[in-house]
Scaffold this active site. Structure first.
Site, short mmCIF file in Angstrom:
data_model
loop_
_atom_site.label_atom_id
_atom_site.label_comp_id
_atom_site.label_asym_id
_atom_site.label_seq_id
_atom_site.Cartn_x
_atom_site.Cartn_y
_atom_site.Cartn_z
N ARG A 1 86.88 51.65 93.14
CA ARG A 1 85.87 51.06 92.27
C ARG A 1 85.75 49.62 92.75
NH1 ARG A 1 85.99 50.94 85.71
NH2 ARG A 1 86.88 48.89 86.17
N LYS B 1 86.66 46.17 75.04
CA LYS B 1 85.32 46.67 75.38
C LYS B 1 84.93 47.93 74.63
CE LYS B 1 86.72 49.23 79.48
NZ LYS B 1 87.18 48.97 80.84
C1 PLP Z 1 88.41 49.02 81.03
C2 PLP Z 1 89.18 48.14 81.90
C3 PLP Z 1 90.50 47.82 81.59
C4 PLP Z 1 91.22 48.43 80.40
O1 PLP Z 1 91.41 49.79 80.62
P1 PLP Z 1 92.21 50.71 79.57
O2 PLP Z 1 92.33 52.01 80.23
O3 PLP Z 1 91.36 50.75 78.33
O4 PLP Z 1 93.51 50.04 79.32
C5 PLP Z 1 91.17 46.94 82.41
N1 PLP Z 1 90.58 46.41 83.50
C6 PLP Z 1 89.31 46.68 83.84
C7 PLP Z 1 88.72 46.04 85.03
C8 PLP Z 1 88.56 47.56 83.05
O5 PLP Z 1 87.30 47.84 83.39
#
Ligand code: PLP
Length: 372
Positions: free
Chosen positions: A137, A37
């Site tokens: 969250r 992302k």
């Molecule tokens: C962004 C995100 C991740 C990845 O997080 P990192 O800290 O970049 O490893 C994994 N799961 C969800 C639901 C996320 O929003």
């Protein structure tokens, strides 16, 4: 001549980081969903992660998933397992069913809409139910998990693929033995209650690495998947933002160009009100200083997440200007300055159309994306 500002991306280092984490987690029987992302659906980043052996790709934006899925540059991308890691908006279920194999969900209303759409498209859509384990969250409250599963497994063209959780994103709650055991237990209870088996028990994100890698196998319990972005991209763990042993922390470099370099007073002249982005800290008079302005700003990155090279300090930023102070006077117009970035700066720069992307593979430039 390559455009500035730009991000230079070393795909060999990225590949190494991904390979290392995939291998280290494999020892604990945990597969890695590579999270893209922060890279705006970059085909180069996605292919590199797949080449390194991630079990699939995860992204929070269906548009990134669509871009990766439809890429005709790397056949691996069309076939890869793609997971939407943010709960789908009701307004995008058509795209979700079309382009994502799996989505993470917390609302039965959304899963019902996915089911209707999956029937319409004659596809099976896989669902991971996210459980709230303290970070507040996304997530179904643990007590509501069984009733939700009961409804999900009755829906046509929906397959319950697994359960998951996400910690350390909103409140900074650390993944630990207790909350990971709770997720494992929930997986067991779902399986025995409904006589089914869950393929994926997804324990979290980069913040889970310390827990996962410092545990013996027994303690990983049922957790067999982590969704990892930042640790691969930046080579850092995310609870204390320390470099991970043996990984590269310089996969990405932001390069910006100097557009002004002058001796100026350090103290502003005139009555002080707000600046372009609100209140300004009072300044101490340090006499004349060398002020250097770079053509990069808040539209391009998060200036607070930039690490300047020695001898240069960031003293201010607005939409399109980064103001710095230099310890010496030989900084000239046209010169380039390179920065390391934290996650916030990286995310904004990778997703800004104004920042060119220059990819290197085997020490050669393999791709350049420039907007405008
Ligand atoms: C962004 C995100 C991740 C990845 O997080 P990192 O800290 O970049 O490893 C994994 N799961 C969800 C639901 C996320 O929003």
């Amino acid at each position: 001549m390559i455009a500035a500002p730009r991000i230079e991306i070393d795909l060999d280092k990225l590949h190494f980081n991904a390979l290392e984490l995939v291998a280290r987690l494999h020892e604990h029987s945990i597969a890695v969903t590579g999270v893209t992302k922060a890279a705006l659906g970059s085909i180069e980043v996605a292919s590199t992660l797949l080449r390194a052996g991630v079990s699939g790709l995860g992204d929070s934006r269906i548009k990134n998933i669509r871009a990766m899925r439809l890429s005709d540059r790397d056949g691996r991308l069309n076939k890869a397992v793609m997971m939407l890691i943010r709960s789908p908006m009701l307004s995008e279920v058509e795209l979700v069913v079309m382009y994502a194999d799996i989505s993470c969900n917390t609302e039965i209303e959304v899963i019902e809409a996915l089911s209707l759409e999956a029937v319409k498209q004659d596809r099976v859509h896989q669902v991971i139910l996210m459980v709230e384990l303290g970070d507040l969250r996304e997530g179904i409250m643990p007590d509501d998990l069984l009733p939700t599963v009961a409804r999900v497994i009755g829906l046509p063209n929906i397959m319950l693929k697994g359960i998951g959780t996400n910690l350390a994103c909103r409140s900074g709650v650390s993944p630990d033995t207790a909350n990971m055991a709770e997720l494992s237990d929930l997986a067991d209870v779902v399986e025995t209650t409904f006589e089914l088996s869950l393929d994926i028990v997804s324990g979290g994100n980069s913040a889970n690495l310390q827990w996962a890698l410092n545990n013996d196998d027994n303690q990983a319990g049922r957790i067999n998947n982590l969704r990892i972005g930042e640790a691969i991209l930046l080579g850092c763990e995310t609870l204390h933002r320390q470099p991970i042993d043996g990984l590269h922390t310089d996969v990405f470099t932001l390069v910006a160009e100097v557009i002004e370099s002058k001796q100026k007073p350090s103290l502003p002249r005139g009555e002080i009100a707000q600046a372009a982005f609100g209140e300004v800290e009072p300044v101490v008079d340090r006499g004349l200083v060398r002020e250097v302005i770079l053509a990069v700003g808040i539209q391009d990155t998060d200036p607070e997440g930039l690490q300047a090279p020695g001898g240069l300090r960031i003293t201010g930023a607005s939409s399109d200007h980064l103001v710095m102070e230099s310890d010496n006077n030989d900084v000239n117009v046209g010169q380039e300055v390179a920065f390391q970035m934290n996650y916030s700066a990286l995310l904004r720069a990778m997703t800004s159309p104004y920042v060119a992307k220059k990819y290197k593979l085997n020490d050669e430039v393999c791709s350049v994306n420039i907007f405008g």
